[in-house]
Design a protein around this motif. Structure first.
Motif, PDB file in Angstrom:
ATOM      1  N   ILE A  45       0.876  -1.269   0.128  1.00 41.94           N
ATOM      2  CA  ILE A  45      -0.008   0.060   0.032  1.00 41.94           C
ATOM      3  C   ILE A  45       0.990   1.118   0.074  1.00 41.94           C
ATOM      4  CG2 ILE A  45      -1.475   1.453   1.379  1.00 41.94           C
ATOM      5  CD1 ILE A  45      -3.372  -1.096   2.201  1.00 41.94           C
ATOM      6  N   PHE A  48       1.829   1.842  -3.464  1.00 43.77           N
ATOM      7  CA  PHE A  48       0.838   2.376  -4.147  1.00 43.77           C
ATOM      8  C   PHE A  48       0.925   3.900  -4.017  1.00 43.77           C
ATOM      9  CE2 PHE A  48      -3.456   4.050  -3.910  1.00 43.77           C
ATOM     10  CZ  PHE A  48      -3.818   4.052  -5.309  1.00 43.77           C
ATOM     11  N   PHE A  49       0.919   4.286  -2.801  1.00 43.75           N
ATOM     12  CA  PHE A  49       0.828   5.814  -2.457  1.00 43.75           C
ATOM     13  C   PHE A  49       2.128   6.559  -3.202  1.00 43.75           C
ATOM     14  CE2 PHE A  49      -2.174   4.985   1.088  1.00 43.75           C
ATOM     15  CZ  PHE A  49      -3.193   5.614   0.608  1.00 43.75           C
ATOM     16  N   LEU A 135      -6.867   6.436   3.361  1.00 41.86           N
ATOM     17  CA  LEU A 135      -6.627   5.104   3.542  1.00 41.86           C
ATOM     18  C   LEU A 135      -7.674   4.443   4.213  1.00 41.86           C
ATOM     19  CD1 LEU A 135      -5.051   2.283   3.198  1.00 41.86           C
ATOM     20  CD2 LEU A 135      -3.790   2.936   5.059  1.00 41.86           C
ATOM     21  N   HIS A 137      -9.175   0.540   5.488  1.00 39.83           N
ATOM     22  CA  HIS A 137      -9.013  -0.733   5.318  1.00 39.83           C
ATOM     23  C   HIS A 137     -10.108  -1.704   6.524  1.00 39.83           C
ATOM     24  CE1 HIS A 137      -7.079  -4.853   6.716  1.00 39.83           C
ATOM     25  NE2 HIS A 137      -7.220  -5.101   5.151  1.00 39.83           N
ATOM     26  N   TRP A 221      -7.889   8.370  -2.668  1.00 45.44           N
ATOM     27  CA  TRP A 221      -8.393   7.695  -1.655  1.00 45.44           C
ATOM     28  C   TRP A 221      -8.220   5.917  -2.043  1.00 45.44           C
ATOM     29  CZ3 TRP A 221     -14.092   8.111  -0.041  1.00 45.44           C
ATOM     30  CH2 TRP A 221     -14.710   7.071   1.147  1.00 45.44           C
ATOM     31  N   LEU A 222      -7.684   5.369  -1.197  1.00 46.11           N
ATOM     32  CA  LEU A 222      -7.491   3.828  -1.517  1.00 46.11           C
ATOM     33  C   LEU A 222      -8.429   3.141  -0.374  1.00 46.11           C
ATOM     34  CD1 LEU A 222      -6.251   1.301  -2.767  1.00 46.11           C
ATOM     35  CD2 LEU A 222      -4.543   1.470  -1.270  1.00 46.11           C
ATOM     36  N   ASN A 223      -9.532   2.481  -0.834  1.00 45.35           N
ATOM     37  CA  ASN A 223     -10.305   1.659   0.329  1.00 45.35           C
ATOM     38  C   ASN A 223     -10.179   0.210  -0.038  1.00 45.35           C
ATOM     39  OD1 ASN A 223     -12.647   1.242   2.150  1.00 45.35           O
ATOM     40  ND2 ASN A 223     -13.671   0.435   0.116  1.00 45.35           N
ATOM     41  N   VAL A 224      -9.695  -0.770   0.988  1.00 45.60           N
ATOM     42  CA  VAL A 224      -9.671  -1.863   0.964  1.00 45.60           C
ATOM     43  C   VAL A 224     -10.677  -2.817   1.878  1.00 45.60           C
ATOM     44  CG1 VAL A 224      -8.237  -3.933   1.039  1.00 45.60           C
ATOM     45  CG2 VAL A 224      -7.210  -1.697   0.445  1.00 45.60           C
TER      46      VAL A 224
END
Length: 255
Positions: A45, A48-49, A135, A137, A221-224
């Motif tokens: 992650i 990724f950023f 982020l 998760h 925005w990364l949503n897991v």
């Protein structure tokens, strides 16, 4: 009471909420999340950023940071590429988990050893609007839902009631509302499709709008999260210990 209120009370009640005063993660808790299994999850992650970001100045926002393991791995990875946020904002309601996060990140006077400022928020309302790396998760899958069931008379809300059966292993049971509730009327436009049951989470919709409003056009925005594609029917689950059990409902079956 509504299933929504029942879930919320179980999770974050200030006196006995599941997340309020205990460590529920890891091999000694009730379940293990991806960051606790391997640091590679957080490192990926972080990469990724690093690859997605084009600006020097930024802040981070994490929703429900848990033990703080994921963010620790993400920040460590980003630091190897000389990327350090000026501020980290954290939406966390649990005083117990906040203290655990402070210890893990070595926070003194709201700063870590690299000089990044850490700010905690009970809700998204107090988070400022900035250029954010956001982020989340396994945040949305813990939000409460309202449950509805299709009947011959139309949709009816499922409610939680006290279970007085002395032989029942449960303390509560699910019951159908005999008439349409105010919640049902408010959400009737979302009660569609051919499923016999449906779950609706207004808080998921609200948080999505609120977080988006805090982000400027350069934010990411990364949503897991994990789950099925489309409306859920019966996602309410209980896990007890890593070696324990899983039941389809935490209440007695419908009455």
């Amino acid at each position: 009471m509504s299933v929504n209120k029942y879930i919320k009370s179980c999770l974050v009640h200030p006196l006995g909420g599941y997340y309020t005063a205990r460590d529920v993660f890891g091999t000694k808790g009730d379940f293990t999340t991806s960051p606790e299994i391997s640091q590679m999850f957080g490192e990926m992650i972080g990469i990724f950023f690093v690859n997605a970001w084009k600006k020097q100045s930024f802040s981070m926002l994490e929703l429900g940071p848990g033990r703080g393991t994921l963010l620790q791995d993400v920040l460590r990875t980003m630091q190897q590429f000389k990327m350090t946020p000026k501020t980290v904002h954290l939406v966390e309601q649990s005083p117990f988990l906040r203290e655990m996060q402070r210890k893990r990140w070595d926070i003194t006077d709201n700063k870590n050893p690299q000089g990044t400022v850490f700010e905690w928020h009970d809700t998204i309302d107090t988070v400022p609007k900035e250029t954010f790396m956001v982020l989340s998760h396994e945040f949305f899958d813990a939000l409460p839902v309202f449950k509805f069931e299709r009947t011959e008379k139309g949709w009816r809300e499922l409610l939680v009631d006290q279970d007085d059966d002395q032989e029942s292993p449960y303390h509560f049971k699910l019951v159908r509302s005999p008439v349409p509730t105010q919640t049902q009327e408010a959400l009737k436009s979302q009660l569609a499709g051919d499923k016999s049951r449906i779950e609706i989470s207004p808080e998921t919709q609200f948080h999505t709008r609120e977080i988006s409003a805090k982000m400027d056009k350069e934010s990411i925005w990364l949503n897991v999260d994990y789950g099925q594609d489309g409306p859920s029917e019966d996602s309410l689950r209980v896990f007890q210990l890593t070696r324990g059990h899983q039941r389809s409902q935490v209440c007695q079956s419908i009455q």
